[in-house]
Motif scaffolding. Structure first.
Motif, short mmCIF file in Angstrom:
data_model
loop_
_atom_site.label_atom_id
_atom_site.label_comp_id
_atom_site.label_asym_id
_atom_site.label_seq_id
_atom_site.Cartn_x
_atom_site.Cartn_y
_atom_site.Cartn_z
N ILE A 8 -4.42 1.62 -3.24
CA ILE A 8 -5.04 1.65 -1.91
C ILE A 8 -4.08 2.35 -0.95
N ASN A 9 -4.57 3.34 -0.21
CA ASN A 9 -3.65 4.06 0.67
C ASN A 9 -3.34 3.24 1.92
N ALA A 35 0.83 -1.21 0.00
CA ALA A 35 0.00 0.00 0.00
C ALA A 35 0.86 1.26 0.00
N LYS A 87 -11.61 -1.16 -3.17
CA LYS A 87 -10.41 -0.81 -3.93
C LYS A 87 -9.74 -2.06 -4.51
N ALA A 117 -11.78 -0.36 1.54
CA ALA A 117 -10.55 -1.08 1.20
C ALA A 117 -10.87 -2.30 0.33
N LEU A 145 -5.96 2.90 4.88
CA LEU A 145 -7.07 1.98 4.62
C LEU A 145 -6.63 0.53 4.78
N MET A 146 -5.44 0.22 4.27
CA MET A 146 -4.94 -1.15 4.37
C MET A 146 -4.71 -1.53 5.83
#
Length: 585
Positions: free
Chosen positions: A193-194, A186, A322, A319, A197-198
């Motif tokens: 995906i940032n 990430a 994404k 998440a 969020l991960m």
């Protein structure tokens, strides 16, 4: 199912038809005529928007090594082709996923399976790309790693660390390494995906803190995935696998309040909206992103693309969405995702006056906590909720107004049918929306389609650009009889392609069909005190007589009333007898 590397260079329109070709013919021989018959059938079922150039289609497949000639003929119509065998079939993939899903049900979070699928799939594709670069350009692997980073960065150039599945899972404490690798992935791929969020998703899954008996289940799932090679499986099929996992757990999660929209209902909504290439679409209650993905696939079939915007309140589900977009092969530049409460703030609108062509959603039904004291406290929101604030315990018409505000053309929303006829504040909003002639069609769906409720849902289509023939009118469709029993979930029903086709055709033709649909002037709705209950406008008659369903309902209600009155009188009589007996004693 794709074979070898043949699918890599296939145009989208060829890939879509190739997937149907492999599904219907498998390893059986077929001709140009057979292909034409298949595509005509798919066209009639609305699975294809147009047949396409069949000879060009087969020529491309032959050139790329996806099919081979097994019998020549003087007339090319009679040349026999066969699919080049794939390394893994779609059936094999889904069988493996079913086994993994059964293991997940024994106490693990189902999203762990989604994360495993995502990481194994992109790892296999990355490693295949590396091997191809080494073979074609004769460069060291470290150079190939950097070159392969163009799509997914799975090699940290600064640390020299490779983050692929095979590299990470060979370590003894692989679960910890796997979790760390996902965070690093990430970090290297913020456009996918940032990192935040991960991390939020992984914390929710808690895979490194599971008790040993559950970790052993993950070990079994890992071994199942070790035996799968996704390198030559196209993203459409991997995306279908992701959707399959979501559907496997939908009944259980539905009972827990998690919203899952059946795929056939999504297909219906997208086809009713009829998105056009080159435009954009927003889902402000995105969930796993299924509606936006179907929108992309629908427009791709037309030979174009569509910009996708989604906002989701739950960061874990954002998440998951994404990852879903990646596994469906949707280009990163076509997707923008935000996390937050859409009813209070649509984050896309923070910097400029944000509008899109279409807005679609299946928001939470009858949602609490969005009355005037919440939405009315922010002056900037009054322009959005201009028709009025909903009651505090039902946000349905707040969602409608939000979607109408940001749409330039059409809105499609799935709701509980109570939104059509409830009184109070909802009625006030309904009156104003009807008076502005924004509602184009209302479709009453069959009962038992949704996992979290047995009740019938509705689809409302709003159109800000009604043509002259539709102005001042609303099309009501009663589709409650269009269903078959769900093949896997005993208590549920399902729409078929034929059902979807019938509803869409009637909507497009905007016509009255006895017992099914009716075009109604707004004046009639006003006379009915703005009650939009579909049964008020469509009277279904039984096939052998003229008695209507509504009349039967009224008769049944009368019988029920009489039965209850009789029971009450019997109780009164029993009490009188009891008193008389007690006096005699």
């Amino acid at each position: 199912m794709s074979s070898s590397n043949c699918i890599k260079n296939l145009p989208r329109w060829v890939l879509v038809r190739y997937n149907f070709l492999t599904e219907y013919f498998g390893d059986k021989p077929f001709t140009v005529k057979d292909t034409e018959s298949l595509f005509s059938k798919l066209l009639s079922e609305k699975k294809l928007e147009h047949i396409g150039a069949i000879k060009e289609f087969l020529s491309i497949l032959k050139k790329e090594g996806c099919i081979k000639v097994i019998q020549n003929a003087l007339d090319e119509k009679y040349v026999k082709y066969q699919i080049v065998e794939s390394e893994i079939s779609k059936g094999d993939l889904f069988t493996t996923l079913k086994r993994a899903a059964d293991l997940i049900r024994l106490g693990l979070d189902y999203r762990s399976l989604l994360v495993f699928l995502f990481y194994k799939a992109i790892s296999d594709k990355y490693e295949d790309k590396v091997n191809q670069i080494v073979k074609d350009r004769n460069v060291p692997k470290e150079v190939a790693y950097i070159m392969a980073n163009s799509e997914f960065k799975m090699y940290n150039e600064d640390s020299g660390e490779l983050l692929t599945w095979n590299e990470v899972t060979k370590k003894s404490d692989y679960l910890t390494e796997f979790q760390n690798a996902l965070v690093k992935f990430a970090t290297l791929n913020p456009d996918i995906i940032n990192k935040e969020l991960m991390i939020a998703l992984l914390n929710k899954l808690g895979i490194t803190t599971l008790p040993n008996e559950l970790k052993s289940k993950l070990d079994q799932i890992k071994r199942l995935f070790d035996n799968l090679d996704f390198s030559h499986i196209n993203f459409d099929i991997i995306g279908d696998a992701y959707t399959y996992i979501l559907a496997q757990f939908a009944p259980t999660k539905g009972k827990e309040g998690e919203v899952y929209t059946p795929q056939e209902v999504i297909k219906l909504l997208v086809r009713l909206i009829d998105l056009e290439p080159g435009k954009d679409v927003l889902d402000p209650a995105m969930g796993s992103g299924a509606m936006l993905i179907e929108s992309y696939k629908y427009v791709s079939e037309k030979g174009g693309s569509v910009k996708l915007y989604g906002q989701e309140y739950n960061p874990d589900m954002a998440a998951i969405a994404k990852l879903n977009f990646v596994l469906h092969g949707i280009p990163k530049d076509l997707v923008e995702i935000q996390v937050g409460d859409s009813l209070r703030k649509l984050k896309f609108a923070e910097k400029s006056e944000f509008k899109v062509d279409y807005v679609i959603a299946n928001p939470p039904w009858n949602q609490d906590g969005y009355g005037e004291e919440v939405l009315g406290s922010d002056i900037s929101l009054r322009k959005i909720y201009k028709y009025g604030f909903p009651p505090n315990d039902k946000a349905d018409w707040a969602w409608v107004q939000l979607m109408l505000y940001y749409a330039k053309e059409k809105v499609g929303i799935i709701l509980d049918q109570g939104a059509l006829f409830r009184e109070g504040k909802e009625k006030t909003i309904r009156e104003r929306v009807v008076s502005d002639d924004l509602i184009e069609a209302i479709i009453l769906l069959p009962e038992k389609l949704f996992y979290n409720t047995q009740a019938s849902g509705i689809i409302i289509i709003f159109n800000k650009e009604k043509n002259s023939e539709r102005k001042g009118k609303i099309l009501f469709i009663d589709a409650t009889d269009l269903y078959v029993k769900h093949p896997e979930v005993r208590k549920l029903n399902k729409l078929t392609y034929e059902h979807i086709q019938k509803i869409v055709e009637v909507y497009k033709e905007f016509k009255t069909v006895p017992n099914f649909s009716r075009v109604v002037n707004i004046e009639e709705v006003i006379k009915n005190d703005y009650n939009l209950n579909v049964h008020n406008y469509i009277t279904k008659t039984l096939s052998n007589n003229s008695v209507s369903i509504r009349e039967l309902e009224e008769l049944w209600n009368s019988i029920e009333k009489i039965r209850k009155e009789r029971e009450e009188k019997e109780r009164e009589l029993e009490e009188v007898i009891r008193i008389m007996v007690s006096k005699i004693d």
